[in-house]
Design an enzyme around this catalytic site. Structure first.
Site, PDB file in Angstrom:
ATOM      1  N   ALA A  48      19.642 120.148   8.054  1.00  0.00           N
ATOM      2  CA  ALA A  48      19.791 121.051   6.915  1.00  0.00           C
ATOM      3  C   ALA A  48      18.409 121.452   6.429  1.00  0.00           C
ATOM      4  O   ALA A  48      17.434 120.717   6.603  1.00  0.00           O
ATOM      5  CB  ALA A  48      20.571 120.379   5.786  1.00  0.00           C
ATOM      6  N   ASP A  49      18.327 122.629   5.826  1.00  0.00           N
ATOM      7  CA  ASP A  49      17.073 123.064   5.215  1.00  0.00           C
ATOM      8  C   ASP A  49      16.959 122.513   3.795  1.00  0.00           C
ATOM      9  O   ASP A  49      15.852 122.240   3.317  1.00  0.00           O
ATOM     10  CB  ASP A  49      16.997 124.591   5.212  1.00  0.00           C
ATOM     11  CG  ASP A  49      17.003 125.148   6.633  1.00  0.00           C
ATOM     12  OD1 ASP A  49      16.105 124.756   7.405  1.00  0.00           O
ATOM     13  OD2 ASP A  49      17.895 125.932   6.973  1.00  0.00           O
ATOM     14  N   THR A  88      21.720 122.883  15.509  1.00  0.00           N
ATOM     15  CA  THR A  88      20.559 123.601  16.026  1.00  0.00           C
ATOM     16  C   THR A  88      19.340 123.299  15.166  1.00  0.00           C
ATOM     17  O   THR A  88      19.457 123.196  13.939  1.00  0.00           O
ATOM     18  CB  THR A  88      20.830 125.113  16.020  1.00  0.00           C
ATOM     19  OG1 THR A  88      21.922 125.384  16.907  1.00  0.00           O
ATOM     20  CG2 THR A  88      19.610 125.912  16.461  1.00  0.00           C
ATOM     21  N   GLY A  89      18.178 123.199  15.800  1.00  0.00           N
ATOM     22  CA  GLY A  89      16.944 122.995  15.053  1.00  0.00           C
ATOM     23  C   GLY A  89      16.197 121.769  15.529  1.00  0.00           C
ATOM     24  O   GLY A  89      16.642 121.040  16.425  1.00  0.00           O
ATOM     25  N   GLU A 110      27.085 127.431  13.480  1.00  0.00           N
ATOM     26  CA  GLU A 110      27.080 126.100  12.858  1.00  0.00           C
ATOM     27  C   GLU A 110      28.260 125.956  11.907  1.00  0.00           C
ATOM     28  O   GLU A 110      28.945 124.930  11.897  1.00  0.00           O
ATOM     29  CB  GLU A 110      25.765 125.895  12.099  1.00  0.00           C
ATOM     30  CG  GLU A 110      24.557 125.728  13.006  1.00  0.00           C
ATOM     31  CD  GLU A 110      23.235 125.709  12.259  1.00  0.00           C
ATOM     32  OE1 GLU A 110      22.225 125.326  12.878  1.00  0.00           O
ATOM     33  OE2 GLU A 110      23.211 126.087  11.074  1.00  0.00           O
ATOM     34  N   LYS A 124      14.232 117.118   2.352  1.00  0.00           N
ATOM     35  CA  LYS A 124      15.311 118.109   2.279  1.00  0.00           C
ATOM     36  C   LYS A 124      16.271 117.854   1.116  1.00  0.00           C
ATOM     37  O   LYS A 124      17.083 118.717   0.779  1.00  0.00           O
ATOM     38  CB  LYS A 124      16.097 118.132   3.594  1.00  0.00           C
ATOM     39  CG  LYS A 124      15.242 118.404   4.829  1.00  0.00           C
ATOM     40  CD  LYS A 124      14.548 119.743   4.768  1.00  0.00           C
ATOM     41  CE  LYS A 124      13.928 120.154   6.102  1.00  0.00           C
ATOM     42  NZ  LYS A 124      12.860 119.252   6.562  1.00  0.00           N
TER      43      LYS A 124
END
Length: 225
Positions: free
Chosen positions: A83-84, A28-29, A103, A121
C-alpha cells in the site's frame, strides 16, 4: 534497518498467510516483488496465483509459479499486496504502481486481504500520498475538472522522462490527485467511482485490508481489522 529490509521482513512473514493447495492473489510493486521472491521458495505448496499486473505475472512466471486468468479461477484464498498509505481502520491508498484497477478486482474476490508495508505507510489520515484515479483517455480532462471541484489538485501521470500520458495495462490513464485530506475514505471512494469516465479509484476503503503486516525496526507488527 533499511526500507528494503523492512519490506523483506514483512514479505517473509506474509508467507504464513499462504493457504496450501489454493490460489493466491498477488499484488504489484516493490513490496509485492519481495513477496513473490519468498513465494517462490514454497511454490510447490500452492495451486497457483492470479496476478494484479503484467509485471507481476512476468515475475511470477520467471520463478516458475503458475499464473491463472481470473476468469478461470473460482476462488482466491488470500490477496497479498502493499500500500502507499494505510490507516488504523485498514483503508488504503494504492496505485503508485498504476495497477490499482486490477488490484481492486483481485482483492474483491479474495477471501482475505493481507497488506504488507513498511512502517512509514501507516498514517492517521489518508491523502498525503496523491490519490491515483484510473480513467478512460477520452474522459481525462472531464474527470480532472470533477476532481478539482472536490478540492483536489489533479495531474495526469506521464511516462517516465516523457510528456506523454502513462498508459496502464488496461489502456487507461492515471490522474494523481494531491492536496486531499480524506476524513471519510468510503464516502470519497463512492463519490469518485460515480464520476463518468472513471475506471477505478485507488481508495481501498469499502473493501480494505483484513490484516496489515507492518515492518518496523522492532520487528513486524500485525494489525487486524
Amino acid at each position: 534497518m533499511t526500507q528494503d529490509e523492512l519490506k523483506q521482513a514483512v514479505a517473509r512473514t506474509a508467507i504464513e498467510y499462504v493457504v496450501d493447495g489454493e490460489i493466491i492473489g498477488v499484488g504489484t510493486g516493490s513490496t509485492a516483488n519481495f513477496f513473490i521472491d519468498e513465494l517462490a521458495t514454497i511454490k510447490h505448496r500452492i495451486k497457483g496465483t492470479v496476478a494484479s499486473s503484467e509485471a507481476t505475472a512476468a515475475r511470477l512466471a520467471g520463478h516458475g509459479i503458475p499464473v491463472f486468468d481470473l476468469n478461470d479461477v473460482e476462488s482466491i484464498a488470500v490477496y497479498i499486496d502493499g500500500a502507499d498509505e494505510i490507516n488504523a481502520q485498514g483503508a488504503m491508498i494504492k496505485g503508485g504502481g498504476a495497477a490499482l484497477t486490477r488490484e481492486k478486482i483481485v482483492a474483491s474476490v479474495s477471501r482475505q486481504f493481507v497488506c504488507i508495508a513498511d512502517g512509514s505507510k501507516l498514517v492517521d489520515t489518508l491523502g498525503k500520498f496523491p490519490l491515483p484515479v484510473e480513467v478512460l483517455p477520452m474522459a481525462r480532462n472531464a474527470v480532472m475538472r470533477r476532481l478539482a471541484a472536490l478540492g483536489g489538485q489533479p495531474k495526469v501521470r506521464n511516462k517516465a522522462g516523457s510528456d506523454e500520458a502513462f498508459v496502464t495495462d488496461n489502456g487507461g490513464n492515471i490522474i494523481d490527485v494531491a492536496g486531499l485530506s480524506i476524513a471519510d475514505p468510503v464516502a470519497l471512494e463512492t463519490q469518485i467511482n460515480a464520476i463518468v469516465g472513471v475506471v477505478a479509484v485507488g481508495l481501498f476503503a469499502a473493501r480494505g485490508a483484513d490484516v496489515c503486516l507492518l515492518g518496523t525496526p522492532e520487528g513486524v507488527r500485525t494489525l487486524k481489522y
